[in-house]
Design a protein around this motif. Sequence first.
Motif, PDB file in Angstrom:
ATOM      1  N   ASP A 140       0.823  -1.211   0.000  1.00 45.53           N
ATOM      2  CA  ASP A 140       0.000   0.000   0.000  1.00 45.53           C
ATOM      3  C   ASP A 140       0.854   1.258   0.000  1.00 45.53           C
ATOM      4  O   ASP A 140       0.537   2.240  -0.680  1.00 45.53           O
ATOM      5  CB  ASP A 140      -0.931   0.001   1.214  1.00 45.53           C
ATOM      6  CG  ASP A 140      -1.944  -1.124   1.170  1.00 45.53           C
ATOM      7  OD1 ASP A 140      -2.156  -1.677   0.073  1.00 45.53           O
ATOM      8  OD2 ASP A 140      -2.514  -1.451   2.222  1.00 45.53           O
ATOM      9  N   ALA A 141       1.937   1.234   0.770  1.00 46.55           N
ATOM     10  CA  ALA A 141       2.843   2.389   0.792  1.00 46.55           C
ATOM     11  C   ALA A 141       3.484   2.597  -0.577  1.00 46.55           C
ATOM     12  O   ALA A 141       3.642   3.737  -1.046  1.00 46.55           O
ATOM     13  CB  ALA A 141       3.913   2.187   1.858  1.00 46.55           C
ATOM     14  N   PHE A 142       3.841   1.492  -1.235  1.00 46.21           N
ATOM     15  CA  PHE A 142       4.441   1.606  -2.568  1.00 46.21           C
ATOM     16  C   PHE A 142       3.457   2.192  -3.567  1.00 46.21           C
ATOM     17  O   PHE A 142       3.820   3.062  -4.376  1.00 46.21           O
ATOM     18  CB  PHE A 142       4.921   0.233  -3.037  1.00 46.21           C
ATOM     19  CG  PHE A 142       5.388   0.199  -4.464  1.00 46.21           C
ATOM     20  CD1 PHE A 142       6.613   0.747  -4.811  1.00 46.21           C
ATOM     21  CD2 PHE A 142       4.597  -0.363  -5.463  1.00 46.21           C
ATOM     22  CE1 PHE A 142       7.055   0.725  -6.124  1.00 46.21           C
ATOM     23  CE2 PHE A 142       5.021  -0.381  -6.772  1.00 46.21           C
ATOM     24  CZ  PHE A 142       6.259   0.171  -7.103  1.00 46.21           C
ATOM     25  N   VAL A 143       2.208   1.738  -3.531  1.00 45.61           N
ATOM     26  CA  VAL A 143       1.189   2.272  -4.440  1.00 45.61           C
ATOM     27  C   VAL A 143       0.954   3.753  -4.167  1.00 45.61           C
ATOM     28  O   VAL A 143       0.800   4.561  -5.096  1.00 45.61           O
ATOM     29  CB  VAL A 143      -0.120   1.471  -4.304  1.00 45.61           C
ATOM     30  CG1 VAL A 143      -1.239   2.122  -5.099  1.00 45.61           C
ATOM     31  CG2 VAL A 143       0.088   0.040  -4.776  1.00 45.61           C
ATOM     32  N   LEU A 144       0.927   4.142  -2.896  1.00 42.99           N
ATOM     33  CA  LEU A 144       0.709   5.545  -2.533  1.00 42.99           C
ATOM     34  C   LEU A 144       1.807   6.430  -3.105  1.00 42.99           C
ATOM     35  O   LEU A 144       1.539   7.473  -3.714  1.00 42.99           O
ATOM     36  CB  LEU A 144       0.646   5.665  -1.015  1.00 42.99           C
ATOM     37  CG  LEU A 144       0.222   7.000  -0.409  1.00 42.99           C
ATOM     38  CD1 LEU A 144      -0.457   6.762   0.933  1.00 42.99           C
ATOM     39  CD2 LEU A 144       1.407   7.937  -0.202  1.00 42.99           C
ATOM     40  N   ILE A 145       3.057   6.012  -2.908  1.00 44.85           N
ATOM     41  CA  ILE A 145       4.185   6.807  -3.412  1.00 44.85           C
ATOM     42  C   ILE A 145       4.213   6.809  -4.936  1.00 44.85           C
ATOM     43  O   ILE A 145       4.478   7.837  -5.580  1.00 44.85           O
ATOM     44  CB  ILE A 145       5.502   6.263  -2.843  1.00 44.85           C
ATOM     45  CG1 ILE A 145       5.512   6.408  -1.314  1.00 44.85           C
ATOM     46  CG2 ILE A 145       6.700   6.979  -3.457  1.00 44.85           C
ATOM     47  CD1 ILE A 145       6.709   5.763  -0.647  1.00 44.85           C
ATOM     48  N   LEU A 146       3.908   5.655  -5.538  1.00 45.66           N
ATOM     49  CA  LEU A 146       3.928   5.546  -6.998  1.00 45.66           C
ATOM     50  C   LEU A 146       2.892   6.453  -7.634  1.00 45.66           C
ATOM     51  O   LEU A 146       3.189   7.187  -8.590  1.00 45.66           O
ATOM     52  CB  LEU A 146       3.691   4.095  -7.412  1.00 45.66           C
ATOM     53  CG  LEU A 146       3.609   3.823  -8.922  1.00 45.66           C
ATOM     54  CD1 LEU A 146       4.947   4.140  -9.580  1.00 45.66           C
ATOM     55  CD2 LEU A 146       3.207   2.378  -9.185  1.00 45.66           C
ATOM     56  N   VAL A 147       1.656   6.424  -7.121  1.00 42.74           N
ATOM     57  CA  VAL A 147       0.587   7.250  -7.689  1.00 42.74           C
ATOM     58  C   VAL A 147       0.907   8.735  -7.533  1.00 42.74           C
ATOM     59  O   VAL A 147       0.688   9.529  -8.450  1.00 42.74           O
ATOM     60  CB  VAL A 147      -0.754   6.905  -7.036  1.00 42.74           C
ATOM     61  CG1 VAL A 147      -1.839   7.880  -7.460  1.00 42.74           C
ATOM     62  CG2 VAL A 147      -1.174   5.486  -7.401  1.00 42.74           C
ATOM     63  N   SER A 148       1.442   9.116  -6.378  1.00 37.57           N
ATOM     64  CA  SER A 148       1.807  10.519  -6.167  1.00 37.57           C
ATOM     65  C   SER A 148       2.891  10.950  -7.140  1.00 37.57           C
ATOM     66  O   SER A 148       2.836  12.057  -7.700  1.00 37.57           O
ATOM     67  CB  SER A 148       2.272  10.722  -4.725  1.00 37.57           C
ATOM     68  OG  SER A 148       1.259  10.360  -3.804  1.00 37.57           O
ATOM     69  N   VAL A 153       4.593  13.681 -12.465  1.00 38.45           N
ATOM     70  CA  VAL A 153       5.332  13.556 -13.725  1.00 38.45           C
ATOM     71  C   VAL A 153       4.402  13.646 -14.925  1.00 38.45           C
ATOM     72  O   VAL A 153       4.712  14.317 -15.918  1.00 38.45           O
ATOM     73  CB  VAL A 153       6.119  12.226 -13.748  1.00 38.45           C
ATOM     74  CG1 VAL A 153       6.793  12.022 -15.098  1.00 38.45           C
ATOM     75  CG2 VAL A 153       7.153  12.213 -12.636  1.00 38.45           C
ATOM     76  N   THR A 154       3.235  12.988 -14.860  1.00 37.43           N
ATOM     77  CA  THR A 154       2.326  12.966 -16.012  1.00 37.43           C
ATOM     78  C   THR A 154       1.045  13.730 -15.670  1.00 37.43           C
ATOM     79  O   THR A 154       1.012  14.944 -15.714  1.00 37.43           O
ATOM     80  CB  THR A 154       2.009  11.520 -16.412  1.00 37.43           C
ATOM     81  OG1 THR A 154       1.454  10.815 -15.284  1.00 37.43           O
ATOM     82  CG2 THR A 154       3.268  10.800 -16.869  1.00 37.43           C
ATOM     83  N   ASP A 155      -0.017  12.999 -15.355  1.00 36.96           N
ATOM     84  CA  ASP A 155      -1.276  13.628 -14.963  1.00 36.96           C
ATOM     85  C   ASP A 155      -2.058  12.654 -14.094  1.00 36.96           C
ATOM     86  O   ASP A 155      -1.660  11.507 -13.886  1.00 36.96           O
ATOM     87  CB  ASP A 155      -2.104  14.059 -16.183  1.00 36.96           C
ATOM     88  CG  ASP A 155      -2.348  12.912 -17.151  1.00 36.96           C
ATOM     89  OD1 ASP A 155      -2.934  11.899 -16.725  1.00 36.96           O
ATOM     90  OD2 ASP A 155      -1.957  13.032 -18.325  1.00 36.96           O
ATOM     91  N   LEU A 156      -3.200  13.120 -13.587  1.00 35.91           N
ATOM     92  CA  LEU A 156      -3.995  12.344 -12.641  1.00 35.91           C
ATOM     93  C   LEU A 156      -4.593  11.096 -13.284  1.00 35.91           C
ATOM     94  O   LEU A 156      -4.674  10.042 -12.644  1.00 35.91           O
ATOM     95  CB  LEU A 156      -5.103  13.225 -12.065  1.00 35.91           C
ATOM     96  CG  LEU A 156      -5.998  12.585 -10.993  1.00 35.91           C
ATOM     97  CD1 LEU A 156      -5.168  12.192  -9.780  1.00 35.91           C
ATOM     98  CD2 LEU A 156      -7.101  13.551 -10.586  1.00 35.91           C
ATOM     99  N   ALA A 157      -5.001  11.197 -14.549  1.00 37.41           N
ATOM    100  CA  ALA A 157      -5.631  10.049 -15.212  1.00 37.41           C
ATOM    101  C   ALA A 157      -4.651   8.884 -15.330  1.00 37.41           C
ATOM    102  O   ALA A 157      -4.979   7.732 -15.015  1.00 37.41           O
ATOM    103  CB  ALA A 157      -6.147  10.462 -16.587  1.00 37.41           C
ATOM    104  N   VAL A 158      -3.438   9.178 -15.791  1.00 40.21           N
ATOM    105  CA  VAL A 158      -2.423   8.127 -15.919  1.00 40.21           C
ATOM    106  C   VAL A 158      -2.081   7.547 -14.552  1.00 40.21           C
ATOM    107  O   VAL A 158      -1.907   6.330 -14.390  1.00 40.21           O
ATOM    108  CB  VAL A 158      -1.166   8.679 -16.611  1.00 40.21           C
ATOM    109  CG1 VAL A 158      -0.062   7.623 -16.663  1.00 40.21           C
ATOM    110  CG2 VAL A 158      -1.496   9.160 -18.013  1.00 40.21           C
TER     111      VAL A 158
END
Length: 290
Positions: A140-148, A153-158
């Motif tokens: 869960d921590a990895f997903v949180l950091i990855l999404v942020s 870098v890109t946008d919210l949709a990606v």
Amino acid sequence: SVPFTWETLTIIFPYALVLATIGLIESLLTLSLIDEITQTHGKGNQECVGQGVANTVTGFFGGMGGCAMIGQSMINVNSGGRGRLSGISAALFLLCFILFTSSLIEQIPVAALVGVMFIVVIGTFEWSSFRIIRKVPRADAFVLILVSSVTVVTDLAVAVVVGVIVSALVFAWQHAKHVSVNKSETKEGSSLYEVDGPLFFGSTSNFLEQFDVASDKDDIIVDFARSRVADHSGLEAIDTLAERYLNAGKTLHIRHLSPECRLLLEKAGNLVEVNVIEDPNYHVASDKLD
């Protein structure tokens, strides 16, 4: 002047899809945040339909699409706005600013607007994430950091798509280890395997490794009372298992499958014998007469 042709549509459609996705995601996130603050329950479907209709109509008049904004919504709620009148008032005042006081608004320094945005970010950021980052599971921590990171870098949709894919893979990896098979022997002398856990593409290898074809009796029963076949890979695993016992001259019986699984298993043909006799349909007895 943009020509209204199919080529033009193919050019703008990917960007339109990304913007629509970002708008819907931000609107739903804003709705969830406001619901949590005000202890209410908004209607997400109504919000999405209303936003889509409004953006479609405004496009015919040369307007720009929009969505719910976390910053503006937070300012509105913190100022005491709770009902629909607050949103209508904000829209009308914004319209008046654009039509009548645009010359005054242009005099506001950009640095001041940047400061306002920083205050909004500070007020809306989930600072508690730093306190719980070491307490939540590593996945869960990895997903949180990855999404942020992907959002910056890109946008919210990606970022949302990447987060959903990674979370699904983590979920599949964790549940692939939860399938277990307990072996015993029935009173009739048949080998009984009781499957516990979901059977899907991630758990098929572990499932097949727990059967001992050589040492089993000539009659084998696989009980799925505590398991469910989730996808086509699970069916292929059962088909592979049946073929192994068939080549060894033994008979495989499957019991306690759900009706959906039995329909899917028709693809296996004569390789698998589904014992539906031992899957009774239970009825509740009642003293009340119709």
